[in-house]
Design a protein around this motif. Structure first.
Motif, PDB file in Angstrom:
ATOM      1  N   LEU A   1       5.556 -10.283  -2.921  1.00 27.78           N
ATOM      2  CA  LEU A   1       4.486 -10.255  -1.931  1.00 27.78           C
ATOM      3  C   LEU A   1       4.983  -9.703  -0.601  1.00 27.78           C
ATOM      4  N   TRP A   2       6.155 -10.146  -0.188  1.00 30.15           N
ATOM      5  CA  TRP A   2       6.704  -9.705   1.098  1.00 30.15           C
ATOM      6  C   TRP A   2       6.952  -8.203   1.097  1.00 30.15           C
ATOM      7  N   VAL A   3       7.568  -7.687   0.030  1.00 39.96           N
ATOM      8  CA  VAL A   3       7.859  -6.259  -0.043  1.00 39.96           C
ATOM      9  C   VAL A   3       6.562  -5.452  -0.083  1.00 39.96           C
ATOM     10  N   THR A   4       5.555  -5.943  -0.824  1.00 42.05           N
ATOM     11  CA  THR A   4       4.279  -5.228  -0.897  1.00 42.05           C
ATOM     12  C   THR A   4       3.636  -5.149   0.482  1.00 42.05           C
ATOM     13  N   GLU A   5       3.673  -6.238   1.221  1.00 43.80           N
ATOM     14  CA  GLU A   5       3.084  -6.229   2.563  1.00 43.80           C
ATOM     15  C   GLU A   5       3.820  -5.260   3.480  1.00 43.80           C
ATOM     16  N   GLN A   6       5.157  -5.227   3.403  1.00 43.64           N
ATOM     17  CA  GLN A   6       5.899  -4.269   4.227  1.00 43.64           C
ATOM     18  C   GLN A   6       5.556  -2.837   3.832  1.00 43.64           C
ATOM     19  N   ALA A   7       5.355  -2.612   2.551  1.00 41.50           N
ATOM     20  CA  ALA A   7       5.059  -1.265   2.073  1.00 41.50           C
ATOM     21  C   ALA A   7       3.726  -0.762   2.613  1.00 41.50           C
ATOM     22  N   VAL A   8       2.698  -1.616   2.593  1.00 41.96           N
ATOM     23  CA  VAL A   8       1.385  -1.147   3.039  1.00 41.96           C
ATOM     24  C   VAL A   8       1.325  -0.986   4.556  1.00 41.96           C
ATOM     25  N   ARG A   9       2.315  -1.509   5.254  1.00 42.97           N
ATOM     26  CA  ARG A   9       2.392  -1.326   6.697  1.00 42.97           C
ATOM     27  C   ARG A   9       3.223  -0.097   7.077  1.00 42.97           C
ATOM     28  N   ALA A  10       3.866   0.525   6.102  1.00 50.08           N
ATOM     29  CA  ALA A  10       4.818   1.591   6.374  1.00 50.08           C
ATOM     30  C   ALA A  10       4.129   2.941   6.540  1.00 50.08           C
ATOM     31  N   ASP A  11       4.895   3.914   7.007  1.00 52.96           N
ATOM     32  CA  ASP A  11       4.395   5.271   7.230  1.00 52.96           C
ATOM     33  C   ASP A  11       4.861   6.184   6.093  1.00 52.96           C
ATOM     34  N   GLY A  12       4.123   7.252   5.870  1.00 53.41           N
ATOM     35  CA  GLY A  12       4.547   8.294   4.952  1.00 53.41           C
ATOM     36  C   GLY A  12       4.473   7.944   3.487  1.00 53.41           C
ATOM     37  N   ILE A  13       3.670   6.948   3.131  1.00 55.42           N
ATOM     38  CA  ILE A  13       3.552   6.513   1.745  1.00 55.42           C
ATOM     39  C   ILE A  13       2.381   7.240   1.087  1.00 55.42           C
ATOM     40  N   GLY A  14       2.534   7.552  -0.212  1.00 55.80           N
ATOM     41  CA  GLY A  14       1.440   8.168  -0.959  1.00 55.80           C
ATOM     42  C   GLY A  14       0.641   7.162  -1.750  1.00 55.80           C
ATOM     43  N   ALA A  15       1.315   6.150  -2.313  1.00 52.14           N
ATOM     44  CA  ALA A  15       0.646   5.095  -3.085  1.00 52.14           C
ATOM     45  C   ALA A  15       1.615   3.939  -3.261  1.00 52.14           C
ATOM     46  N   VAL A  16       1.062   2.742  -3.406  1.00 51.15           N
ATOM     47  CA  VAL A  16       1.847   1.546  -3.710  1.00 51.15           C
ATOM     48  C   VAL A  16       1.300   0.942  -4.991  1.00 51.15           C
ATOM     49  N   MET A  17       2.188   0.718  -5.962  1.00 47.64           N
ATOM     50  CA  MET A  17       1.837   0.071  -7.225  1.00 47.64           C
ATOM     51  C   MET A  17       2.646  -1.213  -7.301  1.00 47.64           C
ATOM     52  N   ALA A  18       1.978  -2.374  -7.253  1.00 48.05           N
ATOM     53  CA  ALA A  18       2.678  -3.653  -7.209  1.00 48.05           C
ATOM     54  C   ALA A  18       2.183  -4.569  -8.315  1.00 48.05           C
ATOM     55  N   TRP A  19       3.114  -5.201  -9.019  1.00 52.46           N
ATOM     56  CA  TRP A  19       2.794  -6.176 -10.067  1.00 52.46           C
ATOM     57  C   TRP A  19       2.899  -7.574  -9.459  1.00 52.46           C
ATOM     58  N   LEU A  20       1.765  -8.255  -9.342  1.00 51.19           N
ATOM     59  CA  LEU A  20       1.713  -9.559  -8.676  1.00 51.19           C
ATOM     60  C   LEU A  20       0.991 -10.565  -9.577  1.00 51.19           C
ATOM     61  N   PRO A  21       1.606 -10.995 -10.651  1.00 56.26           N
ATOM     62  CA  PRO A  21       0.916 -11.890 -11.588  1.00 56.26           C
ATOM     63  C   PRO A  21       0.612 -13.262 -11.022  1.00 56.26           C
ATOM     64  N   HIS A  22       1.341 -13.688  -9.983  1.00 56.83           N
ATOM     65  CA  HIS A  22       1.170 -15.044  -9.456  1.00 56.83           C
ATOM     66  C   HIS A  22       0.454 -15.078  -8.106  1.00 56.83           C
ATOM     67  N   ALA A  23      -0.085 -13.962  -7.664  1.00 57.80           N
ATOM     68  CA  ALA A  23      -0.716 -13.918  -6.345  1.00 57.80           C
ATOM     69  C   ALA A  23      -1.960 -14.801  -6.288  1.00 57.80           C
ATOM     70  N   ARG A  24      -2.103 -15.546  -5.192  1.00 54.80           N
ATOM     71  CA  ARG A  24      -3.284 -16.368  -4.960  1.00 54.80           C
ATOM     72  C   ARG A  24      -4.351 -15.546  -4.240  1.00 54.80           C
ATOM     73  N   ALA A  25      -5.569 -16.093  -4.224  1.00 56.72           N
ATOM     74  CA  ALA A  25      -6.683 -15.387  -3.590  1.00 56.72           C
ATOM     75  C   ALA A  25      -6.401 -15.124  -2.115  1.00 56.72           C
ATOM     76  N   ASP A  26      -5.799 -16.094  -1.416  1.00 55.83           N
ATOM     77  CA  ASP A  26      -5.529 -15.885   0.002  1.00 55.83           C
ATOM     78  C   ASP A  26      -4.456 -14.831   0.223  1.00 55.83           C
ATOM     79  N   GLN A  27      -3.533 -14.707  -0.724  1.00 57.51           N
ATOM     80  CA  GLN A  27      -2.494 -13.690  -0.596  1.00 57.51           C
ATOM     81  C   GLN A  27      -3.057 -12.294  -0.842  1.00 57.51           C
TER      82      GLN A  27
END
Length: 246
Positions: free
Chosen positions: A112-138
């Motif tokens: 979760l932490w890495v995914t959040e840093q990724a979506v805040r970053a510059d110069g990205i084309g796409a983010v693909m993240a596997w989050l099987p345990h993510a809660r609704a608030d996350q």
């Protein structure tokens, strides 16, 4: 009654596809584009891909669009994939390995932490993240972070997550439907309910022999890809993910 332009842009009738508030990326499947608001995967927001089990459906469904972003010389982040990407198959879609950054967190919290840093970053084309345990608030937090980005965020989650509420504007169920086919059902979109499934043929005929090989070959990375362990992932905010070409 005529509505002001600004108000009309954010309102939509329940029996019509909504107008996306940001750009989209064509999926590579005409039938799927026809069912999506704006005609493609939305950027600046989260899209959930739900499956009964993690399989080859992620690659077959998403890589046609990812190839467009990679071709634009933008970094593609793969976070927490349960299996190492078979990058020879990615090359069949024209994706340059030097534009693929693979991050392997050790825990759900790190993912979760890495995914959040990724979506805040510059110069990205796409983010693909596997989050099987993510809660609704996350998921809601990731959606809020993604709203300021100019690329799509794809969250891979298990099938039973469909029973949970989600802030993701687009939720897609996908499964393999036979050789070279994917069955897709849109369980949430900005528009009317989607009935039944779309059966999509995989877009690249060059991929079929590679997929057969993938089922019998061990997972591996080629030397051209970037793989980060937990320690390297923690340096992402200062590096701003500017790893292309290294």
């Amino acid at each position: 009654m005529e509505l002001p332009d600004g108000l009309a842009a954010v309102l939509w009738r329940g029996d019509e596809l909504g107008t996306p508030s940001s750009a989209v990326v064509a999926t590579g499947f005409d039938a799927l584009d026809h069912e999506l608001p704006g005609g493609g995967w939305p950027v600046g927001c989260a899209t959930e891909l739900l499956q009964p089990q993690y399989s080859l459906a992620e690659a077959q469904l998403l890589l046609p669009a990812v190839s467009r972003l990679s071709g634009a010389q933008r970094q593609v982040l793969v976070i927490g994939a349960p299996h190492q990407p078979f990058l020879a198959g990615w090359r069949a879609w024209g994706i340059c390995e030097s534009h693929v950054l693979v991050v392997q967190p050790h825990t759900p919290a790190e993912s979760l932490w890495v995914t959040e840093q990724a979506v805040r970053a510059d110069g990205i084309g796409a983010v693909m993240a596997w989050l099987p345990h993510a809660r609704a608030d996350q998921v809601r937090r990731l959606q809020a972070c993604a709203s300021g980005s100019d690329f799509p965020l794809f969250l891979m989650r298990p099938q039973d997550a469909a029973l949970q509420s989600s802030a993701a504007p687009l939720r897609v169920q996908a499964r393999l439907a036979g050789a070279g086919q994917i069955a897709v059902h849109l369980i949430k979109r900005r528009g009317p309910a989607h009935d039944g499934e779309l059966v999509l043929a995989t877009a690249s005929p060059r991929l079929a022999p590679l997929l057969r090989h993938r089922r019998s070959a061990p997972d591996h990375f080629s030397e051209g890809s970037h793989v980060l362990d937990r320690a390297a992932a923690r340096a992402l905010p200062t590096q701003r993910l500017g790893l292309a070409g290294r």
